[in-house]
Motif scaffolding. Sequence first.
Motif, mmCIF file in Angstrom:
data_model
loop_
_atom_site.group_PDB
_atom_site.id
_atom_site.type_symbol
_atom_site.label_atom_id
_atom_site.label_comp_id
_atom_site.label_asym_id
_atom_site.label_seq_id
_atom_site.Cartn_x
_atom_site.Cartn_y
_atom_site.Cartn_z
ATOM 1 N N ALA A 114 35.856 22.061 -5.579
ATOM 2 C CA ALA A 114 34.501 22.535 -5.870
ATOM 3 C C ALA A 114 34.509 23.818 -6.690
ATOM 4 N N CYS A 115 35.313 24.822 -6.270
ATOM 5 C CA CYS A 115 35.219 26.121 -6.943
ATOM 6 C C CYS A 115 36.430 26.408 -7.818
ATOM 7 N N GLY A 116 37.481 25.584 -7.709
ATOM 8 C CA GLY A 116 38.635 25.750 -8.572
ATOM 9 C C GLY A 116 39.567 26.886 -8.176
ATOM 10 N N VAL A 117 39.291 27.515 -7.043
ATOM 11 C CA VAL A 117 40.115 28.636 -6.588
ATOM 12 C C VAL A 117 41.170 28.098 -5.615
ATOM 13 N N PRO A 118 42.432 28.609 -5.673
ATOM 14 C CA PRO A 118 43.454 28.112 -4.742
ATOM 15 C C PRO A 118 43.028 28.266 -3.282
ATOM 16 N N ILE A 119 43.424 27.286 -2.479
ATOM 17 C CA ILE A 119 43.096 27.320 -1.053
ATOM 18 C C ILE A 119 44.230 28.016 -0.318
ATOM 19 N N THR A 120 43.909 29.110 0.353
ATOM 20 C CA THR A 120 44.939 29.835 1.089
ATOM 21 C C THR A 120 44.676 29.810 2.590
ATOM 22 N N GLU A 121 43.522 29.276 2.985
ATOM 23 C CA GLU A 121 43.164 29.258 4.399
ATOM 24 C C GLU A 121 44.021 28.254 5.170
ATOM 25 N N TYR A 122 44.086 28.442 6.468
ATOM 26 C CA TYR A 122 44.844 27.531 7.324
ATOM 27 C C TYR A 122 44.216 26.149 7.346
ATOM 28 N N GLU A 123 42.900 26.126 7.357
ATOM 29 C CA GLU A 123 42.222 24.833 7.424
ATOM 30 C C GLU A 123 41.481 24.581 6.125
ATOM 31 N N PHE A 124 41.453 23.322 5.768
ATOM 32 C CA PHE A 124 40.683 22.968 4.575
ATOM 33 C C PHE A 124 40.065 21.603 4.800
ATOM 34 N N SER A 125 39.222 21.166 3.889
ATOM 35 C CA SER A 125 38.581 19.857 4.023
ATOM 36 C C SER A 125 39.133 18.909 2.983
ATOM 37 N N LEU A 126 39.230 17.661 3.384
ATOM 38 C CA LEU A 126 39.767 16.642 2.502
ATOM 39 C C LEU A 126 38.734 15.533 2.377
ATOM 40 N N SER A 127 38.432 15.146 1.150
ATOM 41 C CA SER A 127 37.509 14.038 0.940
ATOM 42 C C SER A 127 38.133 13.151 -0.125
ATOM 43 N N GLY A 128 38.525 11.946 0.259
ATOM 44 C CA GLY A 128 39.305 11.106 -0.649
ATOM 45 C C GLY A 128 40.610 11.826 -0.921
ATOM 46 N N ASN A 129 40.919 12.014 -2.196
ATOM 47 C CA ASN A 129 42.125 12.760 -2.539
ATOM 48 C C ASN A 129 41.821 14.209 -2.876
ATOM 49 N N ASN A 130 40.565 14.593 -2.712
ATOM 50 C CA ASN A 130 40.170 15.932 -3.126
ATOM 51 C C ASN A 130 40.195 16.908 -1.961
ATOM 52 N N THR A 131 40.682 18.097 -2.257
ATOM 53 C CA THR A 131 40.740 19.136 -1.233
ATOM 54 C C THR A 131 39.690 20.205 -1.540
ATOM 55 N N TYR A 132 39.171 20.806 -0.489
ATOM 56 C CA TYR A 132 38.103 21.799 -0.630
ATOM 57 C C TYR A 132 38.315 22.932 0.357
ATOM 58 N N HIS A 133 37.844 24.122 -0.011
ATOM 59 C CA HIS A 133 37.660 25.164 0.991
ATOM 60 C C HIS A 133 36.676 24.605 2.013
ATOM 61 N N LYS A 134 36.852 24.938 3.270
ATOM 62 C CA LYS A 134 35.894 24.464 4.275
ATOM 63 C C LYS A 134 34.477 24.898 3.922
ATOM 64 N N SER A 135 34.361 26.154 3.478
ATOM 65 C CA SER A 135 33.021 26.678 3.171
ATOM 66 C C SER A 135 32.425 25.963 1.959
ATOM 67 N N CYS A 136 33.266 25.655 0.964
ATOM 68 C CA CYS A 136 32.764 24.952 -0.224
ATOM 69 C C CYS A 136 32.322 23.542 0.152
ATOM 70 N N PHE A 137 33.094 22.915 1.056
ATOM 71 C CA PHE A 137 32.766 21.555 1.463
ATOM 72 C C PHE A 137 31.448 21.530 2.229
ATOM 73 N N LYS A 138 31.253 22.538 3.069
ATOM 74 C CA LYS A 138 30.006 22.619 3.824
ATOM 75 C C LYS A 138 28.834 22.835 2.869
ATOM 76 N N GLU A 139 29.029 23.729 1.945
ATOM 77 C CA GLU A 139 27.994 24.024 0.947
ATOM 78 C C GLU A 139 27.595 22.739 0.215
ATOM 79 N N MET A 140 28.606 21.903 -0.047
ATOM 80 C CA MET A 140 28.400 20.683 -0.816
ATOM 81 C C MET A 140 27.727 19.585 -0.007
ATOM 82 N N THR A 141 28.065 19.501 1.282
ATOM 83 C CA THR A 141 27.660 18.320 2.042
ATOM 84 C C THR A 141 26.683 18.589 3.177
#
Length: 448
Positions: A114-141
């Motif tokens: 979503a934002c193109g910034v590297p993910i450094t957090e322990y947890e992240f969200s996965l949708s299909g093959n795409n990875t997201y910051h948890k916060s970006c994924f929430k913002e999106m969905t």
Amino acid sequence: MVWRAPARSMDDNSRTNKEKEELDRAIALSLAEDLKRPKGYRWRTDQDEDLARSLQDNSNSSSYPPKYAPSYAPWEYNPNSYRKCSGCNKDIVSGNYLGCMGTFFHPECFLCRACGVPITEYEFSLSGNNTYHKSCFKEMTHPKCEVCHQFIPTNGAGLIEYRCHPFWSQKYCPAHENDNTKRCCSCERLESRNARYMSLGDGRSLCLECMESAIMDTGDCQPLYHSIRDYYEGMNMKIDQQVPMLLVERHALNEAIEGEKHGLHHMPETRGLCLSEEQTVTSILRRPKIGGRGLIGIRTHPQKLIRRCEVTAILVIYGLPRLLTGAILAHELMHAWLRLKGYRNLTPEVEEGICQVLSHMWLESEVVPGSRNMPSTSTASSSSTWSSSKKGGTSQAESKLGEFFMHQIAHDASPAYGGGFRAAYAAVNKYGLRSTLDHIRLTGNFPL
Ligand SMILES: [Zn+2]
Ligand SMILES: [Zn+2]
Ligand SMILES: [Zn+2]
Ligand SMILES: [Zn+2]
Ligand SMILES: [Zn+2]
């Protein structure tokens, strides 16, 4: 004889279905969200921090397997295999890398879709093959409330529960139904926290979109009234009598209803009236001005209405947008037409139903491109003097509003207005307006 705001119970009904649908989707969403971040996809937790650290550090890889390896294997590890970064497609030669489900990344290549910034957090969200910051994924969905602009909170059962308007699809927290959030008296949309509605001073509020074309005084309304009389004439249903039309305040309209012998007082909100008694009615002479968040300086004038024919006057409540005012006028003019043509003792279902059909037809002629031709039953349309009084045409927002008023007529839950409309509409579509009216005159009912 009166036009009142459509009953909302059917809306509520369809809203319930839609809501259920939306809610199902929301449930599915929150489940999917859970599925998208199973424990195995976390980079590290307190328990497996050591493992993660050892795996991320190539030079330290000889310490694998650790003593307390978890039962799942989040990091595929094979020191002899050839690793290619799935982000940049370059070989991972040395230094830290991340691995997830058989693919590897340089830490700087593991990006949020979503934002193109590297993910450094322990947890992240996965949708299909795409990875997201948890916060970006929430913002999106995660659905956001269109009134308070916050994420719609989860209810006691942990589900995202919200209301959704059946026509506008405006999503909002259920709480706004009861927290004095203003609802536009014309289009039913709730006031968003960043858009201020206009108070009409009689308990009604108007959104700025409806305000845009609102008709505020009797003089303002005359061109519209004449264009709708022309519309009737174009359908070979000319109303010869000069029936006066007055724009009135809410209380004046309610008083006039009280003064009618056959008024339907129980209606929740009346917007128009086809008057048949002699009365003195206070009409709006000069439009109010906008002052602060309300309207001020309205000038009214008592007017004695003399009965010259079956119909004394047509009254319409002030402050509604042009298309709604027109829909009310078209409805009341049909009452006038029926009375002047000697239709007697019709049931409310038949009379209100056919009046709603005319209202719906007029709206359609205003908002649906190419629908300006006369109904097929009209035999004299070629000699018609009917023409649109509009200058410029209808804006997109106004058309959408017109579609909403048509939707409201079609989905009205009341037996007389809604049931009557649906029966009348079916008859007019099957037999045409003229034959339907002839049948009503003979039998008092719609042709089946
Ligand atoms: Zn009516
Ligand atoms: Zn890379
Ligand atoms: Zn992001
Ligand atoms: Zn909200
Ligand atoms: Zn509105």
